[in-house]
Design a protein around this motif. Structure first.
Motif, mmCIF file in Angstrom:
data_model
loop_
_atom_site.group_PDB
_atom_site.id
_atom_site.type_symbol
_atom_site.label_atom_id
_atom_site.label_comp_id
_atom_site.label_asym_id
_atom_site.label_seq_id
_atom_site.Cartn_x
_atom_site.Cartn_y
_atom_site.Cartn_z
ATOM 1 N N GLY A 104 29.579 -10.308 26.320
ATOM 2 C CA GLY A 104 31.156 -9.777 26.690
ATOM 3 C C GLY A 104 31.225 -8.914 27.579
ATOM 4 N N ALA A 105 30.360 -8.000 27.858
ATOM 5 C CA ALA A 105 30.501 -6.819 28.981
ATOM 6 C C ALA A 105 30.314 -7.529 30.545
ATOM 7 N N ASP A 106 29.469 -8.795 30.307
ATOM 8 C CA ASP A 106 29.455 -9.191 31.683
ATOM 9 C C ASP A 106 30.645 -9.735 32.081
ATOM 10 N N GLY A 112 38.467 -5.604 34.254
ATOM 11 C CA GLY A 112 38.710 -4.240 33.713
ATOM 12 C C GLY A 112 39.220 -3.918 32.418
ATOM 13 N N ALA A 113 38.750 -4.855 31.579
ATOM 14 C CA ALA A 113 38.871 -4.727 30.167
ATOM 15 C C ALA A 113 37.873 -4.377 29.199
ATOM 16 N N ASN A 114 37.051 -3.238 29.759
ATOM 17 C CA ASN A 114 35.764 -2.907 28.969
ATOM 18 C C ASN A 114 35.955 -2.655 27.674
ATOM 19 N N VAL A 115 37.011 -2.065 27.367
ATOM 20 C CA VAL A 115 37.405 -1.612 26.047
ATOM 21 C C VAL A 115 37.475 -2.561 24.842
ATOM 22 N N PHE A 116 37.612 -3.724 25.189
ATOM 23 C CA PHE A 116 37.737 -4.963 24.599
ATOM 24 C C PHE A 116 36.493 -5.576 23.817
ATOM 25 N N VAL A 117 35.607 -5.098 24.464
ATOM 26 C CA VAL A 117 34.095 -5.411 23.789
ATOM 27 C C VAL A 117 33.995 -4.946 22.561
ATOM 28 N N VAL A 118 34.693 -3.882 22.138
ATOM 29 C CA VAL A 118 34.664 -3.479 20.708
ATOM 30 C C VAL A 118 35.414 -4.453 19.765
ATOM 31 N N ASP A 119 36.683 -4.962 20.192
ATOM 32 C CA ASP A 119 37.193 -6.184 19.487
ATOM 33 C C ASP A 119 36.091 -7.394 19.284
ATOM 34 N N LEU A 120 35.666 -7.851 20.492
ATOM 35 C CA LEU A 120 34.898 -8.797 20.371
ATOM 36 C C LEU A 120 33.382 -8.519 19.472
ATOM 37 N N VAL A 121 32.827 -7.386 19.461
ATOM 38 C CA VAL A 121 31.624 -7.393 18.635
ATOM 39 C C VAL A 121 32.070 -7.148 17.014
ATOM 40 N N GLY A 122 33.378 -6.413 16.959
ATOM 41 C CA GLY A 122 33.638 -6.393 15.432
ATOM 42 C C GLY A 122 33.948 -7.599 14.923
ATOM 43 N N TYR A 123 34.786 -8.559 15.569
ATOM 44 C CA TYR A 123 35.398 -9.654 14.945
ATOM 45 C C TYR A 123 34.327 -10.755 14.867
ATOM 46 N N PHE A 198 26.280 -1.651 15.364
ATOM 47 C CA PHE A 198 25.352 -0.447 16.023
ATOM 48 C C PHE A 198 24.691 -0.965 17.207
ATOM 49 N N GLY A 199 24.265 -2.317 17.065
ATOM 50 C CA GLY A 199 23.630 -2.993 18.445
ATOM 51 C C GLY A 199 24.712 -3.163 19.528
ATOM 52 N N GLY A 200 25.901 -3.577 19.191
ATOM 53 C CA GLY A 200 26.996 -3.724 19.895
ATOM 54 C C GLY A 200 27.332 -2.287 20.755
ATOM 55 N N MET A 201 27.322 -1.359 20.025
ATOM 56 C CA MET A 201 27.585 0.061 20.232
ATOM 57 C C MET A 201 26.581 0.573 21.540
ATOM 58 N N THR A 213 31.715 7.728 20.193
ATOM 59 C CA THR A 213 33.087 8.110 19.452
ATOM 60 C C THR A 213 34.141 7.283 20.112
ATOM 61 N N GLU A 214 34.383 6.934 21.206
ATOM 62 C CA GLU A 214 35.425 6.170 21.726
ATOM 63 C C GLU A 214 35.396 4.874 20.988
ATOM 64 N N PHE A 215 33.907 4.350 20.942
ATOM 65 C CA PHE A 215 33.705 3.033 20.175
ATOM 66 C C PHE A 215 34.047 3.042 18.772
ATOM 67 N N MET A 216 33.780 3.802 18.014
ATOM 68 C CA MET A 216 34.272 3.981 16.563
ATOM 69 C C MET A 216 35.508 4.266 16.438
ATOM 70 N N ASP A 217 36.163 5.007 17.246
ATOM 71 C CA ASP A 217 37.669 5.235 17.413
ATOM 72 C C ASP A 217 38.553 3.908 17.377
ATOM 73 N N ARG A 218 38.087 3.173 18.425
ATOM 74 C CA ARG A 218 39.070 1.792 18.476
ATOM 75 C C ARG A 218 38.522 1.009 17.249
ATOM 76 N N PHE A 219 37.228 0.893 16.936
ATOM 77 C CA PHE A 219 36.776 0.001 15.947
ATOM 78 C C PHE A 219 37.651 0.262 14.599
ATOM 79 N N GLY A 220 37.843 1.458 14.436
ATOM 80 C CA GLY A 220 38.637 1.752 13.300
ATOM 81 C C GLY A 220 40.209 1.681 13.050
ATOM 82 N N ARG A 221 40.701 1.455 14.607
ATOM 83 C CA ARG A 221 42.062 1.251 14.687
ATOM 84 C C ARG A 221 42.380 -0.225 14.894
ATOM 85 N N VAL A 222 41.313 -0.981 15.226
ATOM 86 C CA VAL A 222 41.471 -2.439 15.595
ATOM 87 C C VAL A 222 41.165 -3.193 14.247
#
Length: 291
Positions: A104-106, A112-123, A198-201, A213-222
């Motif tokens: 996903g990061a690649d 410029g949508a790096n933060v959406f990797v959290v959504d990808l890994v979570g779902y 955790f591996g995705g993090m 911290t940023e990963f877990m904050d978005r993970f908890g909100r999304v």
């Protein structure tokens, strides 16, 4: 005195009369072979449905009587099929989370949508990969063990001995395995969720500069609780499939040790196939329901 009579060579034995040629067995055409396979598959499917019905009836008979629950046997099966599988489940799901985040990061870096990797890994981990990879590993690990154990008991005539002394093998052997795996696999899936995320993090932190911290904050909100519940619900169905198929194929063993090996292999193949079919049906149903 010397024998001067000429030596007469013995007459060769008369060759046996050739009988009629042996009749060759007719070879079945592809259409007939396909029909035979289809009939055998249908018969085996009906036998499996009957086995599931017998297991359900046995559970109904045992449920009102706590002294027949065999808690020790269930706990022993949970320890073998669940606790001892934690290392391989954790390592596999961690690496899977790393792969998902890396792929996903690649792609996300280009937009410029790096933060959406959290959504990808979570779902991906909570809804699909964690329950699926856990079920496949347990099918190859515990499902095959169930088939081999029961198959060996059938070959050694231990199952017949239990029936002779009035013990129902369904209550004694099959139900503890089904209940234990129905408890263990959802817990293993939850553990796979944690290690996969955790591996995705870790990968997001190293490749996309997204801190923990940023990963877990978005993970908890999304992420929503429904995604976790969907994955756990799927794992419960997968557990019932694995335990039922493993016990069913083990009890169908006939002959010697070769049959045990065949039934064990067949149980793994059928379990994985049915798991993938069930996962596809879940995806279609969730899409229709909008989940």
């Amino acid at each position: 005195p010397m024998d001067t009579q000429p030596h007469t060579p013995p007459m060769p034995a008369a060759a046996p009369e050739a009988g009629p040629p042996l009749q060759q067995l007719p070879k079945h055409g592809w259409l007939e072979r396909t029909g035979r396979m289809a009939v055998a598959t249908v018969l085996q499917g009906l036998a499996f449905v009957r086995f599931v019905g017998e297991a359900a009836l046995a559970a109904v008979r045992v449920l009102p009587h706590p002294r027949l629950w065999r808690v020790r046997a269930i706990w022993h099966e949970i320890q073998i099929g669940g606790y001892e599988a934690l290392p391989i489940i954790g390592l596999t799901s961690f690496l899977l989370g790393v792969v998902v985040a890396y792929q996903g990061a690649d792609q996300l870096q280009h937009y410029g949508a790096n933060v959406f990797v959290v959504d990808l890994v979570g779902y991906a981990m909570l809804r699909e990969f964690a329950p699926l990879i856990s079920a496949i590993i347990i099918a190859g690990r515990s499902g095959s063990a169930y088939a081999a154990q029961l198959g060996s008991m059938v070959v050694a005539e231990e199952i017949d001995a239990l029936r002779t002394i009035g013990i129902d093998p369904m209550q004694r052997l099959v139900l503890p395995k089904i209940v234990a795996l129905a408890v263990a696999l959802p817990l293993l899936t939850l553990f796979a969720d944690i290690t996969g995320v955790f591996g995705g993090m870790v990968m997001a932190s190293s490749q996309l500069d997204i801190g923990f911290t940023e990963f877990m904050d978005r993970f908890g909100r999304v992420m929503q609780g429904s995604s976790l519940l969907i994955g756990l619900g799927k794992s419960l169905v997968f557990a019932l499939i694995i335990a039922s198929v493993g016990c069913f194929q083990g009890l169908r063993t006939k002959g010697g040790a070769d049959s045990v090996g065949r039934q064990t292999t067949l149980s793994v193949v059928q379990s994985i196939f049915l798991i993938i079919v069930a996962d596809a049906l879940f995806s279609v149903a969730f899409n229709i329901l909008g989940l």
